[in-house]
Design an enzyme around this catalytic site. Structure first.
Site, PDB file in Angstrom:
ATOM      1  N   ASP A 112       0.867  -1.199   0.075  1.00  0.00           N
ATOM      2  CA  ASP A 112      -0.138   0.188  -0.075  1.00  0.00           C
ATOM      3  C   ASP A 112       0.934   1.469  -0.030  1.00  0.00           C
ATOM      4  O   ASP A 112       2.210   1.108   0.195  1.00  0.00           O
ATOM      5  CB  ASP A 112      -1.033   0.189   1.414  1.00  0.00           C
ATOM      6  N   ASP A 142      -0.087   5.136   0.904  1.00  0.00           N
ATOM      7  CA  ASP A 142      -0.267   6.074   2.107  1.00  0.00           C
ATOM      8  C   ASP A 142      -0.360   5.490   3.244  1.00  0.00           C
ATOM      9  O   ASP A 142      -1.357   4.394   3.508  1.00  0.00           O
ATOM     10  CB  ASP A 142      -1.801   6.933   1.679  1.00  0.00           C
ATOM     11  N   ASP A 177      -1.858  -0.714   5.950  1.00  0.00           N
ATOM     12  CA  ASP A 177      -2.024   0.129   7.053  1.00  0.00           C
ATOM     13  C   ASP A 177      -3.668   0.270   7.327  1.00  0.00           C
ATOM     14  O   ASP A 177      -3.714   0.641   8.380  1.00  0.00           O
ATOM     15  CB  ASP A 177      -1.436   1.315   7.026  1.00  0.00           C
TER      16      ASP A 177
END
Length: 252
Positions: free
Chosen positions: A27, A29, A201
Site C-alpha cells: 500500500d 499512503d 495500514d
C-alpha cells in the site's frame, strides 16, 4: 480472523521474506509514506525510490504498489518510476507487461452529482472523484464520519459497495478489492510462483491480508498495536518499514 498482530522483530522481514522467493505488494499512503491532509501533497523522496528499485531488483521485478489511488496518481508520487500497480482498490491494474484492466466509470454517473451536493453542504468535507470510485474525505471534519458513512450506505446496492478507510469513505464497485488485485497479479510473471508479502495500514487492506494469508504468505499491518486486523504481523510506522526494507535489501 481479525486479531491483534504480533510485532515484527528487527530484521524480521529479511528472515521471513527473502527476495529470492517472495513477491512484494505495498500500500502507499500510511504504509510507504506518511498520510497528509491533502492526497495531492503526497510524494516519494529519493531514498524511498532507490530502496524500492533495489528491492524490485533482488525480487526479479516482483514488486507492485496496491492503492486506493488511480495508477496515474501512483506514478506521479513515484516518478520517474512506474511499477506494476493496482489502483482504485483493484478496479484498475497495470500488469508487468504494461497491459491494463480498468473498471468503467459510468457506473458512478448517477451517484456523482449527489455526492457533490453532499460535500458542498458540509464544509470541510472533500470529494475525490477518481472516475470508477468516489471518495469523501473528512479529515478536516472527523465528526462527520457517521453522517458520511450513513449517506454512502444509501448507494450500496446494484453492485456498489462502501469501502471505509482512515477518515475517508469510498463508493466503489463491490467486486473489486485489494485481495482480488493481488490474486490477479500473482498469476502473471514475475509474481507467478512466488510467496506473496503484503504490507498495508488500513481497513482497505484487510482483504489483501486475508488473500495473502490464504496463500501461505506474509501479511504485515503498519500502525498502532491496538488495531484488530487480518494481518499476522505489525510494524509501528512507515519509518520502521523502511528500516526493515533496507535490512532486507542489504542481505540479498
Amino acid at each position: 480472523m481479525a486479531a491483534r498482530p504480533e510485532p515484527l522483530p528487527p530484521g524480521g522481514l529479511a528472515k521471513l521474506a527473502p527476495g529470492s522467493s517472495c513477491a512484494y505488494f505495498f500500500d502507499v499512503d500510511g504504509t510507504l509514506l506518511e498520510i497528509k491532509p491533502r492526497p495531492e501533497d503526497v510524494i516519494s523522496d529519493e531514498d524511498l525510490r532507490l530502496l524500492l528499485v533495489a528491492l524490485a531488483a533482488v525480487a526479479g521485478g516482483a514488486l507492485a504498489l496496491v492503492s486506493g489511488r488511480m495508477v496515474d496518481d501512483i506514478d506521479r508520487i513515484f516518478a520517474p518510476l512506474a511499477f506494476p500497480a493496482a489502483g482504485l482498490h483493484g478496479a484498475e491494474i497495470r500488469f508487468p507487461d504494461g497491459s491494463r484492466t480498468c473498471a468503467e466509470s459510468a457506473v458512478m454517473d448517477e451517484a456523482r452529482p449527489k455526492l457533490r451536493d453532499f460535500v458542498a453542504a458540509h464544509p470541510g468535507a472533500r470529494l475525490e472523484d477518481k472516475g470508477a470510485t468516489l471518495a469523501i474525505h473528512f479529515r478536516q471534519r472527523p465528526e462527520l464520519e457517521g453522517e458520511v458513512r450513513a449517506f454512502l450506505a444509501g448507494f450500496a446496492q446494484g453492485g456498489l459497495a462502501v469501502q471505509e478507510g482512515k477518515l475517508v469513505a469510498e463508493l466503489k464497485q463491490g467486486q473489486y478489492n485489494k485481495g482480488a488485485a493481488i490474486a490477479a497479479l500473482l498469476e502473471a510473471p514475475p509474481f507467478l510462483g512466488r510467496r506473496p508479502v503484503f504490507i498495508g495500514d488500513d481497513l482497505t487492506d484487510e482483504k489483501g491480508f486475508r488473500l495473502v494469508n490464504e496463500k501461505g504468505g506474509l501479511s504485515v499491518r503498519v500502525g498502532p498495536p491496538e488495531n484488530a486486523t487480518e494481518a499476522r504481523l505489525r510494524l509501528n510506522d512507515p519509518a520502521e518499514l523502511r528500516r526493515e526494507l533496507g535490512a532486507l535489501v542489504a542481505v540479498c
